[in-house]
Design a protein around this motif. Structure first.
Motif, PDB file in Angstrom:
ATOM      1  N   ARG A   5      28.689  45.511  32.836  1.00 47.18           N
ATOM      2  CA  ARG A   5      28.617  44.328  33.494  1.00 47.18           C
ATOM      3  C   ARG A   5      28.338  43.524  32.452  1.00 47.18           C
ATOM      4  NH1 ARG A   5      25.407  46.707  38.646  1.00 47.18           N
ATOM      5  NH2 ARG A   5      27.016  47.029  39.902  1.00 47.18           N
ATOM      6  N   VAL A  35      26.376  34.661  37.484  1.00 48.38           N
ATOM      7  CA  VAL A  35      27.680  35.205  37.591  1.00 48.38           C
ATOM      8  C   VAL A  35      27.618  36.504  36.896  1.00 48.38           C
ATOM      9  CG1 VAL A  35      30.097  35.304  37.581  1.00 48.38           C
ATOM     10  CG2 VAL A  35      28.741  33.221  38.037  1.00 48.38           C
ATOM     11  N   VAL A  37      30.167  39.916  35.892  1.00 48.73           N
ATOM     12  CA  VAL A  37      31.437  40.348  36.237  1.00 48.73           C
ATOM     13  C   VAL A  37      31.322  41.786  35.856  1.00 48.73           C
ATOM     14  CG1 VAL A  37      32.058  39.763  33.830  1.00 48.73           C
ATOM     15  CG2 VAL A  37      33.871  40.180  35.306  1.00 48.73           C
ATOM     16  N   ALA A  86      32.541  33.729  44.189  1.00 44.63           N
ATOM     17  CA  ALA A  86      32.878  35.360  43.913  1.00 44.63           C
ATOM     18  C   ALA A  86      34.125  35.716  43.711  1.00 44.63           C
ATOM     19  CB  ALA A  86      31.883  36.420  44.558  1.00 44.63           C
ATOM     20  N   PHE A  90      36.377  36.255  40.409  1.00 43.25           N
ATOM     21  CA  PHE A  90      37.194  37.762  40.419  1.00 43.25           C
ATOM     22  C   PHE A  90      38.514  37.244  39.816  1.00 43.25           C
ATOM     23  CE2 PHE A  90      39.676  41.089  42.013  1.00 43.25           C
ATOM     24  CZ  PHE A  90      39.098  42.099  41.650  1.00 43.25           C
ATOM     25  N   CYS A  93      39.000  36.433  36.146  1.00 42.43           N
ATOM     26  CA  CYS A  93      38.860  37.453  35.504  1.00 42.43           C
ATOM     27  C   CYS A  93      39.924  38.422  35.419  1.00 42.43           C
ATOM     28  CB  CYS A  93      37.471  37.976  35.632  1.00 42.43           C
ATOM     29  SG  CYS A  93      36.101  37.038  35.132  1.00 42.43           S
ATOM     30  N   VAL A 100      38.623  44.508  35.229  1.00 34.73           N
ATOM     31  CA  VAL A 100      37.696  43.891  36.414  1.00 34.73           C
ATOM     32  C   VAL A 100      37.602  44.643  37.665  1.00 34.73           C
ATOM     33  CG1 VAL A 100      37.142  41.840  37.450  1.00 34.73           C
ATOM     34  CG2 VAL A 100      37.672  41.863  35.222  1.00 34.73           C
ATOM     35  N   VAL A 103      32.925  40.864  40.915  1.00 35.44           N
ATOM     36  CA  VAL A 103      32.165  39.777  40.575  1.00 35.44           C
ATOM     37  C   VAL A 103      30.993  39.458  41.582  1.00 35.44           C
ATOM     38  CG1 VAL A 103      32.109  37.484  40.133  1.00 35.44           C
ATOM     39  CG2 VAL A 103      33.944  38.707  39.140  1.00 35.44           C
TER      40      VAL A 103
END
Length: 117
Positions: A5, A35, A37, A86, A90, A93, A100, A103
Motif C-alpha cells: 500500500r 488516498v 492504493v 475511491a 481505482f 490506477c 491494483v 483504493v
C-alpha cells in the motif's frame, strides 16, 4: 498473496448539493484527504517487489495537478463522495498498474471508503 500500500494526501473543497439543505455536507466545506492504493500479486517480480513504489509517482502527480487545493465539484462528473472518489482513483490506477486491488479514501481521521472489485 503479497500486498503493498502507498498513501497520498491532498486538500480540497466540495459540496454535496443534492443532499437536503440542512445536511452539513450540503454546505461548502473541505477535507484533508488521504488516498491509499493497494496492489497485490501472487508472486514477486524479479526485483522482489509486487511493484516498485517509485512506479506509483504518476498517481502523486495526478493528485497534485488535478485534485489538490481544488473544488471537487469542478473536477468529478459524479457526486464527490469518498465512495465515488475511491472508485475514480481505482479505475485510474488499474488502467496503469494491473496489480491494483483496492483504493481507500479518507475524509476525516475516523472515516474511510473503500473500492475493491
Amino acid at each position: 498473496m503479497f500486498r503493498i500500500r502507498k498513501e497520498f494526501h491532498f486538500s480540497a473543497s466540495h459540496q454535496l448539493a443534492h443532499l437536503p439543505a440542512g445536511h452539513q455536507c450540503a454546505r461548502l466545506h473541505g477535507h484533508n484527504y488521504i488516498v491509499v492504493v493497494e496492489l497485490a500479486a501472487d508472486a514477486l517480480n524479479a526485483d522482489g517487489f509486487v511493484r516498485d513504489y517509485h512506479d506509483l509517482k504518476p498517481l502523486k502527480v495526478y493528485i497534485d495537478d488535478t485534485f489538490d487545493h481544488r473544488h471537487l465539484n469542478d473536477v468529478l462528473d459524479v457526486p464527490s463522495t469518498a465512495e465515488n472518489m475511491a472508485k475514480h482513483f481505482f479505475d485510474w490506477c488499474k488502467a496503469r498498474w494491473p496489480e491494483v486491488s483496492a483504493v481507500l479514501v479518507s475524509e476525516t481521521p475516523k472515516t474511510w471508503a473503500e473500492y475493491r472489485p
